[in-house]
Write a protein that holds these residues in place. Structure first.
Motif, short mmCIF file in Angstrom:
data_model
loop_
_atom_site.label_atom_id
_atom_site.label_comp_id
_atom_site.label_asym_id
_atom_site.label_seq_id
_atom_site.Cartn_x
_atom_site.Cartn_y
_atom_site.Cartn_z
N LYS A 11 0.81 -1.21 0.00
CA LYS A 11 0.00 0.00 0.00
C LYS A 11 0.85 1.27 0.00
CE LYS A 11 -4.02 -2.03 2.34
NZ LYS A 11 -4.91 -1.95 3.54
N LEU A 12 2.15 1.13 -0.23
CA LEU A 12 3.00 2.31 -0.33
C LEU A 12 2.86 2.86 -1.74
CD1 LEU A 12 5.07 3.98 1.32
CD2 LEU A 12 6.86 2.64 0.21
N PRO A 13 2.21 4.01 -1.91
CA PRO A 13 1.82 4.45 -3.26
C PRO A 13 2.99 4.86 -4.15
CG PRO A 13 1.29 6.14 -1.65
CD PRO A 13 1.73 4.93 -0.88
N LEU A 14 4.02 5.47 -3.55
CA LEU A 14 5.13 5.96 -4.37
C LEU A 14 6.39 6.06 -3.53
CD1 LEU A 14 5.47 9.14 -3.36
CD2 LEU A 14 3.48 9.46 -4.83
N ILE A 15 7.51 6.22 -4.22
CA ILE A 15 8.81 6.32 -3.56
C ILE A 15 9.44 7.65 -3.98
CG2 ILE A 15 11.09 5.27 -3.30
CD1 ILE A 15 9.82 2.61 -4.18
N PRO A 16 9.86 8.46 -3.01
CA PRO A 16 10.52 9.72 -3.37
C PRO A 16 11.91 9.48 -3.95
CG PRO A 16 10.60 9.40 -1.00
CD PRO A 16 9.74 8.30 -1.56
N THR A 17 12.22 10.14 -5.03
CA THR A 17 13.53 9.95 -5.64
C THR A 17 14.57 10.83 -4.95
OG1 THR A 17 13.07 11.66 -7.29
CG2 THR A 17 12.57 9.39 -7.91
N ILE A 45 8.31 -9.18 -2.07
CA ILE A 45 7.15 -8.29 -2.20
C ILE A 45 7.55 -7.11 -3.08
CG2 ILE A 45 5.54 -6.79 -0.97
CD1 ILE A 45 5.81 -8.68 1.43
N ARG A 46 6.83 -6.91 -4.12
CA ARG A 46 7.16 -5.88 -5.11
C ARG A 46 6.93 -4.48 -4.54
NH1 ARG A 46 7.24 -5.62 -10.92
NH2 ARG A 46 6.48 -3.61 -11.71
N ALA A 47 7.95 -3.64 -4.65
CA ALA A 47 7.82 -2.24 -4.24
C ALA A 47 7.17 -1.43 -5.35
CB ALA A 47 9.19 -1.66 -3.91
N SER A 48 6.62 -0.29 -4.98
CA SER A 48 5.99 0.59 -5.96
C SER A 48 6.99 0.99 -7.04
CB SER A 48 5.46 1.85 -5.27
OG SER A 48 4.98 2.78 -6.22
N ARG A 49 6.51 1.04 -8.26
CA ARG A 49 7.35 1.49 -9.37
C ARG A 49 7.10 2.97 -9.69
NH1 ARG A 49 9.38 -2.65 -7.91
NH2 ARG A 49 10.19 -4.30 -9.27
#
Length: 333
Positions: free
Chosen positions: A189-195, A246-250
């Motif tokens: 449920k982690l929608p996005l990852i900050p770059t 477990i796949r992380a958000s892309r």
């Protein structure tokens, strides 16, 4: 040896108390509510009701201590009620250190933070670095004041104090925003990852051990960065994906987008119940910022040796998955 500890019920403090007791030391732990500190009870630990904002409650339990560990702090990001930050982080620190001075305690360790350096803009800084400018959060600003306007002036006046500066601290039982992000990742449920956002990641047990080393070997008047290896949030979640399957958000959010959203939500956050990570402060802190520091001095002088991120995350994620009822390999495809 007898030690007085503030923040003993906290994430680092509880491990520190355990470490002191295991090596045969006696601990007096200042707690606001002894009834909520059941986990600390046991041989070698005395719980005393008190509060660092109430200076009168400090003197008697601190008397006779061989050393003081001051870990208690206000640490919140993106919350509406920030009134206690100054009172706890600045004035509370002043109360503890002045009481230590008045009682002639031979040595103290104060837990500052890498956050006093704010966003290092990609630079791996050491203890000589000093940030001047506008801080990204109330926590950063008040801890900066405690470090530079309370602790260092008292050191210059002769207080035998060692300052330690952890970066991001993680491990089983972590309830910080980073810990919550890892939980969201495990739930997919982690929608996005900050770059570009990066931290120096240290396992909580290594940081607690670093506090013991600072008391035993640290030179009064010196600061030591108790940080772990520097990794971006994307790298950390990539490691987590390799460990759990477990796949992380892309979906990755660039800094400019997060800063823009920070400005957009600012007029709304006082009326809407936004999660801390999505408030203006939460977005600003995560917008491509780097809270990273060089632990070479702590390694050299204290013998501090933080574990690699992969090793620490393996234990942390396994504990989280067990608590959340997630089977290992559940996310593998």
């Amino acid at each position: 040896m007898k030690y007085f500890v503030t923040g003993a019920t906290g994430f680092i403090g509880s491990r520190l108390v355990r470490g002191l007791v295991e090596r045969g030391d006696e601990v007096t732990a200042l707690v606001r509510d002894p009834g909520r500190a059941e986990d600390l009870k046991g041989p070698g630990v005395t719980l005393v009701r008190g509060d660092i904002t109430d200076r009168a409650s400090l003197r008697t339990p601190m008397e006779g201590a061989d050393g003081v560990f001051h870990l208690a702090a206000w640490y919140k990001i993106g919350v509406k009620d920030r009134g206690a930050a100054e009172k706890i982080n600045v004035e509370g620190t002043r109360n503890v250190l002045e009481t230590m001075r008045d009682l002639g305690i031979r040595k103290g360790v104060y837990t500052s933070t890498l956050a006093v350096f704010s966003d290092t803009r990609g630079k791996l800084v050491d203890e000589t670095y000093r940030f001047e400018g506008r801080h990204l959060s109330v926590y950063d600003r008040t801890k900066w004041r405690a470090h530079y306007e309370v602790a260092l002036p008292m050191i210059r006046e002769g207080l035998p104090l060692v300052i330690v500066q952890p970066g991001v601290v993680y491990g089983p039982g972590d309830h910080s925003e980073v810990g919550k992000a890892l939980e969201l990742y495990l739930k997919k449920k982690l929608p996005l990852i900050p770059t570009r956002t990066a931290f120096s990641w240290a396992h909580v047990d290594d940081v607690a051990e670093g506090h013991l080393l600072a008391m035993d070997k640290g030179r009064p008047g010196e600061s030591y960065i108790l940080a772990g290896p520097a990794h971006t949030m994307a790298e950390a979640l990539g490691t987590a994906e390799a460990l759990t399957g477990i796949r992380a958000s892309r979906l990755h959010a660039p800094p400019w987008l997060m800063r823009a959203n920070s400005m957009l939500v600012k007029p709304l956050e006082w009326a809407l119940p936004l999660p801390p990570a999505y408030t203006s402060e939460g977005l600003r802190v995560a917008a491509g910022t780097t809270y990273i520091g060089d632990n070479a001095k702590a390694r050299r002088e204290l013998g501090y040796h933080p574990r690699p991120l992969k090793e620490g995350l393996r234990e942390t994620l396994a504990a989280m998955m067990e608590r959340m009822g997630i089977s290992e390999g559940e996310g593998r495809t």
